[in-house]
Design a protein around this motif. Structure first.
Motif, PDB file in Angstrom:
ATOM      1  N   TRP A 111      -6.321  -5.187  -7.915  1.00 56.36           N
ATOM      2  CA  TRP A 111      -5.301  -5.736  -8.806  1.00 56.36           C
ATOM      3  C   TRP A 111      -4.003  -5.790  -8.011  1.00 56.36           C
ATOM      4  O   TRP A 111      -3.482  -4.765  -7.572  1.00 56.36           O
ATOM      5  N   SER A 112      -3.510  -6.986  -7.783  1.00 50.92           N
ATOM      6  CA  SER A 112      -2.386  -7.169  -6.872  1.00 50.92           C
ATOM      7  C   SER A 112      -1.254  -7.924  -7.559  1.00 50.92           C
ATOM      8  O   SER A 112      -1.429  -9.061  -8.004  1.00 50.92           O
ATOM      9  N   ALA A 113      -0.088  -7.287  -7.647  1.00 49.34           N
ATOM     10  CA  ALA A 113       1.096  -7.934  -8.209  1.00 49.34           C
ATOM     11  C   ALA A 113       2.329  -7.136  -7.823  1.00 49.34           C
ATOM     12  O   ALA A 113       2.277  -5.903  -7.716  1.00 49.34           O
ATOM     13  N   LYS A 114       3.429  -7.840  -7.576  1.00 51.38           N
ATOM     14  CA  LYS A 114       4.726  -7.222  -7.281  1.00 51.38           C
ATOM     15  C   LYS A 114       4.635  -6.220  -6.133  1.00 51.38           C
ATOM     16  O   LYS A 114       5.222  -5.140  -6.181  1.00 51.38           O
ATOM     17  N   GLY A 115       3.867  -6.576  -5.115  1.00 49.14           N
ATOM     18  CA  GLY A 115       3.767  -5.723  -3.945  1.00 49.14           C
ATOM     19  C   GLY A 115       2.823  -4.555  -4.085  1.00 49.14           C
ATOM     20  O   GLY A 115       2.633  -3.789  -3.135  1.00 49.14           O
ATOM     21  N   MET A 116       2.223  -4.391  -5.268  1.00 48.91           N
ATOM     22  CA  MET A 116       1.280  -3.298  -5.483  1.00 48.91           C
ATOM     23  C   MET A 116      -0.146  -3.801  -5.296  1.00 48.91           C
ATOM     24  O   MET A 116      -0.432  -4.978  -5.475  1.00 48.91           O
ATOM     25  N   ALA A 117      -1.037  -2.883  -4.950  1.00 48.65           N
ATOM     26  CA  ALA A 117      -2.443  -3.223  -4.792  1.00 48.65           C
ATOM     27  C   ALA A 117      -3.274  -2.026  -5.250  1.00 48.65           C
ATOM     28  O   ALA A 117      -3.349  -1.013  -4.546  1.00 48.65           O
ATOM     29  N   LEU A 118      -3.862  -2.119  -6.432  1.00 49.11           N
ATOM     30  CA  LEU A 118      -4.653  -1.037  -7.005  1.00 49.11           C
ATOM     31  C   LEU A 118      -6.128  -1.391  -6.901  1.00 49.11           C
ATOM     32  O   LEU A 118      -6.534  -2.476  -7.328  1.00 49.11           O
ATOM     33  N   ARG A 119      -6.931  -0.487  -6.356  1.00 47.81           N
ATOM     34  CA  ARG A 119      -8.347  -0.761  -6.106  1.00 47.81           C
ATOM     35  C   ARG A 119      -9.219  -0.160  -7.194  1.00 47.81           C
ATOM     36  O   ARG A 119      -9.097   1.023  -7.518  1.00 47.81           O
ATOM     37  N   VAL A 120     -10.125  -0.997  -7.732  1.00 46.55           N
ATOM     38  CA  VAL A 120     -11.052  -0.567  -8.780  1.00 46.55           C
ATOM     39  C   VAL A 120     -12.411  -1.200  -8.503  1.00 46.55           C
ATOM     40  O   VAL A 120     -12.505  -2.201  -7.776  1.00 46.55           O
ATOM     41  N   PRO A 121     -13.494  -0.656  -9.049  1.00 45.98           N
ATOM     42  CA  PRO A 121     -14.802  -1.298  -8.872  1.00 45.98           C
ATOM     43  C   PRO A 121     -14.793  -2.707  -9.448  1.00 45.98           C
ATOM     44  O   PRO A 121     -14.224  -2.949 -10.517  1.00 45.98           O
ATOM     45  N   SER A 122     -15.421  -3.646  -8.764  1.00 41.61           N
ATOM     46  CA  SER A 122     -15.410  -5.032  -9.234  1.00 41.61           C
ATOM     47  C   SER A 122     -16.133  -5.183 -10.560  1.00 41.61           C
ATOM     48  O   SER A 122     -15.789  -6.054 -11.365  1.00 41.61           O
TER      49      SER A 122
ATOM     50  N   ASN B  12       3.758 -12.415   2.640  1.00 41.48           N
ATOM     51  CA  ASN B  12       3.117 -11.621   3.683  1.00 41.48           C
ATOM     52  C   ASN B  12       3.094 -10.134   3.343  1.00 41.48           C
ATOM     53  O   ASN B  12       2.140  -9.422   3.685  1.00 41.48           O
ATOM     54  N   ARG B  13       4.125  -9.646   2.661  1.00 40.82           N
ATOM     55  CA  ARG B  13       4.107  -8.249   2.217  1.00 40.82           C
ATOM     56  C   ARG B  13       2.985  -8.016   1.216  1.00 40.82           C
ATOM     57  O   ARG B  13       2.300  -6.984   1.266  1.00 40.82           O
ATOM     58  N   SER B  14       2.790  -8.978   0.323  1.00 40.72           N
ATOM     59  CA  SER B  14       1.706  -8.822  -0.661  1.00 40.72           C
ATOM     60  C   SER B  14       0.347  -8.868   0.026  1.00 40.72           C
ATOM     61  O   SER B  14      -0.588  -8.155  -0.364  1.00 40.72           O
ATOM     62  N   ARG B  15       0.223  -9.675   1.064  1.00 42.96           N
ATOM     63  CA  ARG B  15      -1.033  -9.738   1.815  1.00 42.96           C
ATOM     64  C   ARG B  15      -1.300  -8.428   2.540  1.00 42.96           C
ATOM     65  O   ARG B  15      -2.429  -7.931   2.561  1.00 42.96           O
ATOM     66  N   LEU B  16      -0.256  -7.864   3.144  1.00 46.18           N
ATOM     67  CA  LEU B  16      -0.427  -6.594   3.839  1.00 46.18           C
ATOM     68  C   LEU B  16      -0.813  -5.479   2.868  1.00 46.18           C
ATOM     69  O   LEU B  16      -1.600  -4.584   3.221  1.00 46.18           O
ATOM     70  N   ALA B  17      -0.281  -5.514   1.660  1.00 49.51           N
ATOM     71  CA  ALA B  17      -0.656  -4.510   0.665  1.00 49.51           C
ATOM     72  C   ALA B  17      -2.148  -4.594   0.348  1.00 49.51           C
ATOM     73  O   ALA B  17      -2.799  -3.577   0.093  1.00 49.51           O
ATOM     74  N   ILE B  18      -2.695  -5.805   0.393  1.00 52.40           N
ATOM     75  CA  ILE B  18      -4.108  -6.005   0.095  1.00 52.40           C
ATOM     76  C   ILE B  18      -4.998  -5.542   1.238  1.00 52.40           C
ATOM     77  O   ILE B  18      -5.988  -4.835   1.039  1.00 52.40           O
ATOM     78  N   VAL B  19      -4.665  -5.929   2.467  1.00 54.76           N
ATOM     79  CA  VAL B  19      -5.566  -5.671   3.604  1.00 54.76           C
ATOM     80  C   VAL B  19      -5.258  -4.377   4.345  1.00 54.76           C
ATOM     81  O   VAL B  19      -6.069  -3.926   5.159  1.00 54.76           O
ATOM     82  N   GLY B  20      -4.106  -3.755   4.060  1.00 57.42           N
ATOM     83  CA  GLY B  20      -3.683  -2.584   4.801  1.00 57.42           C
ATOM     84  C   GLY B  20      -4.734  -1.500   4.980  1.00 57.42           C
ATOM     85  O   GLY B  20      -4.934  -0.994   6.095  1.00 57.42           O
ATOM     86  N   PRO B  21      -5.438  -1.114   3.906  1.00 57.32           N
ATOM     87  CA  PRO B  21      -6.430  -0.038   4.052  1.00 57.32           C
ATOM     88  C   PRO B  21      -7.597  -0.381   4.974  1.00 57.32           C
ATOM     89  O   PRO B  21      -8.342   0.515   5.378  1.00 57.32           O
TER      90      PRO B  21
END
Length: 275
Positions: free
Chosen positions: A228-239, A68-77
């Motif tokens: 890019w999502s791993a280890k609680g991080m979520a980095l956003r880049v153009p697809s 759930n923490r990893s999911r929140l990192a993805i959708v938080g913004p």
């Protein structure tokens, strides 16, 4: 997929049951056939495989919290106090509850009544069942739709339908954020223990960024952001950048590509904005 210390015999039994059900789904010719099968296939699987990871995971609080923490990192913004959210394939609904603490309202969507639990839900969170093809929500009534480990379970003929269905539910400028396994380092379903080829279980198809960009563009989405999502991080880049990166890995032999693509493609995550 975690083995949960299951024996080889239990894994084999799980694989054979799931593969048989998946083969039935792959052979269907119409959405009507698939809708009927969707109603029962997960309940059939869980009844035959009581040690399925999806069932045993509900007892692992640490795992649930980590996911759930990893999911929140993805959708938080994409979350705001006024957000009307849709959690598709909500499972045990624990993430729906997390969303409800941060959003105006949440609808948790499941395809099988036996797969979900909604006891103790916040007052702004409700459960709705659907047939896989028609969301029980009004058009343009959702700001944020989310799914995790869902797209790969859809019959390939239904993927574009799914994205269009979600786009119809989204308000203008709304986002569909989803995570699915990346094809390059699969298979990721139970067949991973028995084959290094295409998935043979409930993963109908595992995707790449390049493939999904094409489908999403046809389905009513504009800006596509890869995460890019791993280890609680979520980095956003153009697809498109991830699609270019895929082109560098695609020529590699399958076995080599499977090993070396885990870090650049730990999963496939896209935030698709409704056009």
């Amino acid at each position: 997929m975690k083995t949960a210390n299951r024996s080889r015999e239990r894994l084999r039994q799980h694989y054979e049951v799931e593969k048989a059900l998946a083969d039935r789904l792959r052979r269907t010719k119409s959405r009507e056939e698939r809708a009927k099968l969707y109603e029962s296939m997960y309940d059939t699987l869980f009844a035959a495989v009581p040690d399925h990871p999806r069932l045993t995971a509900v007892r692992d609080r640490a795992l649930i919290d980590r996911v759930n923490r990893s999911r929140l990192a993805i959708v938080g913004p994409y979350l705001r106090p006024g957000t009307r959210a849709l959690d598709i394939g909500a499972g045990d609904c624990t993430f729906s509850f997390e969303l409800a603490r941060r959003a105006r309202s949440v609808i948790a969507i499941e395809i099988s009544e036996g797969s979900s639990a909604i006891e103790g839900a916040p007052t702004n969170c409700q459960l709705a069942l659907y047939d896989g093809f028609h969301l029980p929500v009004a058009p343009k009534s959702i700001d944020l739709a989310f799914s995790d480990q869902l797209i790969e379970h859809l019959h390939v003929d239904d993927v574009e339908w799914h994205f269009k269905m979600v786009a119809e539910a989204l308000a203008p400028g709304g986002h569909y954020v989803f995570r699915t396994p990346h094809r390059f380092n699969g298979p990721h379903d139970v067949s991973m223990y028995f084959t290094s080829g295409d998935p043979e279980g409930f993963h109908m198809k595992e995707w790449t960024y390049g493939e999904l960009r094409t489908v999403l563009r046809r389905s009513g989405y504009g800006k596509l952001t890869a995460i890019w999502s791993a280890k609680g991080m979520a980095l956003r880049v153009p697809s498109w950048l991830m699609a270019i990166k895929e082109s560098l890995f695609r020529p590699l032999p399958r076995g080599v590509r499977r090993k070396v693509s885990v870090y650049p493609f730990p999963s496939l995550v896209i935030a698709a904005r409704k056009a």
